[in-house]
Motif scaffolding. Structure first.
Motif, mmCIF file in Angstrom:
data_model
loop_
_atom_site.group_PDB
_atom_site.id
_atom_site.type_symbol
_atom_site.label_atom_id
_atom_site.label_comp_id
_atom_site.label_asym_id
_atom_site.label_seq_id
_atom_site.Cartn_x
_atom_site.Cartn_y
_atom_site.Cartn_z
ATOM 1 N N PHE A 1 7.905 -5.292 22.182
ATOM 2 C CA PHE A 1 7.460 -4.677 23.431
ATOM 3 C C PHE A 1 6.748 -5.768 24.217
ATOM 4 N N ASN A 2 7.313 -6.134 25.368
ATOM 5 C CA ASN A 2 6.754 -7.199 26.198
ATOM 6 C C ASN A 2 6.460 -8.455 25.383
ATOM 7 N N GLY A 3 7.359 -8.777 24.466
ATOM 8 C CA GLY A 3 7.222 -9.991 23.666
ATOM 9 C C GLY A 3 6.383 -9.837 22.409
ATOM 10 N N ILE A 4 5.782 -8.675 22.189
ATOM 11 C CA ILE A 4 4.982 -8.428 20.991
ATOM 12 C C ILE A 4 5.896 -7.877 19.907
ATOM 13 N N ARG A 5 5.978 -8.584 18.779
ATOM 14 C CA ARG A 5 6.824 -8.164 17.665
ATOM 15 C C ARG A 5 6.034 -7.230 16.746
ATOM 16 N N PHE A 6 6.707 -6.210 16.223
ATOM 17 C CA PHE A 6 6.060 -5.260 15.323
ATOM 18 C C PHE A 6 7.104 -4.561 14.462
ATOM 19 N N VAL A 7 6.616 -3.960 13.378
ATOM 20 C CA VAL A 7 7.477 -3.186 12.485
ATOM 21 C C VAL A 7 6.905 -1.764 12.412
ATOM 22 N N PRO A 8 7.643 -0.758 12.920
ATOM 23 C CA PRO A 8 7.159 0.633 12.789
ATOM 24 C C PRO A 8 7.168 1.038 11.311
ATOM 25 N N MET A 9 6.054 1.612 10.865
ATOM 26 C CA MET A 9 5.930 1.988 9.457
ATOM 27 C C MET A 9 5.219 3.327 9.342
ATOM 28 N N SER A 10 5.379 3.970 8.163
ATOM 29 C CA SER A 10 4.663 5.217 7.916
ATOM 30 C C SER A 10 4.399 5.357 6.432
ATOM 31 N N ILE A 11 3.498 6.291 6.121
ATOM 32 C CA ILE A 11 3.159 6.596 4.733
ATOM 33 C C ILE A 11 2.826 8.075 4.641
ATOM 34 N N ALA A 12 3.175 8.686 3.521
ATOM 35 C CA ALA A 12 2.701 10.034 3.234
ATOM 36 C C ALA A 12 1.216 9.894 2.943
ATOM 37 N N VAL A 13 0.415 10.776 3.479
ATOM 38 C CA VAL A 13 -1.039 10.635 3.437
ATOM 39 C C VAL A 13 -1.597 10.525 2.024
ATOM 40 N N ASN A 14 -1.055 11.233 1.074
ATOM 41 C CA ASN A 14 -1.615 11.225 -0.269
ATOM 42 C C ASN A 14 -1.057 10.103 -1.149
ATOM 43 N N LYS A 15 -0.409 9.100 -0.571
ATOM 44 C CA LYS A 15 0.319 8.107 -1.354
ATOM 45 C C LYS A 15 -0.521 6.911 -1.815
ATOM 46 N N ILE A 16 -1.630 6.608 -1.151
ATOM 47 C CA ILE A 16 -2.421 5.427 -1.507
ATOM 48 C C ILE A 16 -3.595 5.836 -2.393
ATOM 49 N N GLY A 17 -3.984 4.959 -3.306
ATOM 50 C CA GLY A 17 -5.071 5.305 -4.194
ATOM 51 C C GLY A 17 -6.135 4.294 -4.314
ATOM 52 N N LEU B 1 0.817 -1.217 0.000
ATOM 53 C CA LEU B 1 0.000 0.000 0.000
ATOM 54 C C LEU B 1 0.849 1.265 0.000
ATOM 55 N N GLY B 2 2.165 1.113 0.081
ATOM 56 C CA GLY B 2 3.050 2.270 0.052
ATOM 57 C C GLY B 2 3.672 2.645 1.382
ATOM 58 N N PHE B 3 3.383 1.900 2.438
ATOM 59 C CA PHE B 3 4.016 2.164 3.728
ATOM 60 C C PHE B 3 5.472 1.713 3.673
ATOM 61 N N CYS B 4 6.321 2.390 4.426
ATOM 62 C CA CYS B 4 7.739 2.036 4.523
ATOM 63 C C CYS B 4 8.095 1.836 5.984
ATOM 64 N N ALA B 5 8.947 0.848 6.234
ATOM 65 C CA ALA B 5 9.450 0.642 7.590
ATOM 66 C C ALA B 5 10.284 1.857 7.978
ATOM 67 N N THR B 6 10.083 2.361 9.172
ATOM 68 C CA THR B 6 10.834 3.518 9.649
ATOM 69 C C THR B 6 11.935 3.126 10.627
ATOM 70 N N GLU B 7 11.853 1.897 11.124
ATOM 71 C CA GLU B 7 12.844 1.341 12.045
ATOM 72 C C GLU B 7 12.862 -0.167 11.848
ATOM 73 N N PRO B 8 13.889 -0.828 12.359
ATOM 74 C CA PRO B 8 13.889 -2.300 12.301
ATOM 75 C C PRO B 8 12.758 -2.863 13.173
ATOM 76 N N GLU B 9 12.498 -4.145 12.999
ATOM 77 C CA GLU B 9 11.489 -4.813 13.828
ATOM 78 C C GLU B 9 11.770 -4.548 15.298
ATOM 79 N N GLY B 10 10.707 -4.273 16.044
ATOM 80 C CA GLY B 10 10.830 -4.033 17.470
ATOM 81 C C GLY B 10 10.037 -5.044 18.269
#
Length: 151
Positions: free
Chosen positions: A135-151, A124-133
């Motif tokens: 928190f209390n055993g919950i794995r996640f990937v911080p991501m972001s997108i410029a608001v006008n990027k998805i169509g 959808l156009g999101f990009c990872a902003t940091e490596p996988e993180g």
């Protein structure tokens, strides 16, 4: 497919979808601590998305049955996107994210993707902003997108 604002009466169906998807797609990627933390936090947090002062929350329905749920907090942080297993691969998730981005009031929207959902968000156009993180055993990937990027 129809999309509308969540209603309090929807919480049981939404909880069932979140539980179904979590058990199959998310929890297998967590250690014991992460599974416990996720179960303790996520289902009870669903009710918090009913606070329209903080969240814009929508559901996708098909034949009056909820098949998807998504929420964005403070118009810049996606907290939930869940699509029932039977409705996955039909564009419901993409439509939900697109509708959430329509609520955005800044230049960027962020989220913490489950590791299994990373490729969905990248498509959808999101990009990872940091490596996988973790928190209390919950794995996640911080991501972001410029608001006008998805169509």
């Amino acid at each position: 497919m129809q999309y509308r604002t969540i209603e309090r009466a929807d919480l049981v169906q939404v909880s069932n979808i979140v539980s179904e998807v979590s058990n199959i797609d998310i929890l297998p990627h967590f250690c014991k601590q992460g599974k416990s933390e996720f179960i303790t936090r996520v289902i009870p947090d669903l009710e918090a998305t009913m606070n329209s002062a903080l969240f814009d929350t929508i559901v996708a329905t098909e034949n009056d049955h909820i098949v998807g749920f998504a929420a964005i907090r403070e118009k810049n942080y996606i907290t939930h996107v869940f699509v029932s297993k039977n409705a996955q691969g039909k564009g419901v998730g993409k439509a939900l994210v697109s509708k959430l981005l329509g609520f955005a009031n800044g230049k960027q929207v962020t989220l913490r993707a489950s590791v299994n959902a990373r490729s969905f968000y990248e498509a959808l156009g999101f990009c990872a902003t940091e490596p996988e993180g973790r928190f209390n055993g919950i794995r996640f990937v911080p991501m972001s997108i410029a608001v006008n990027k998805i169509g």
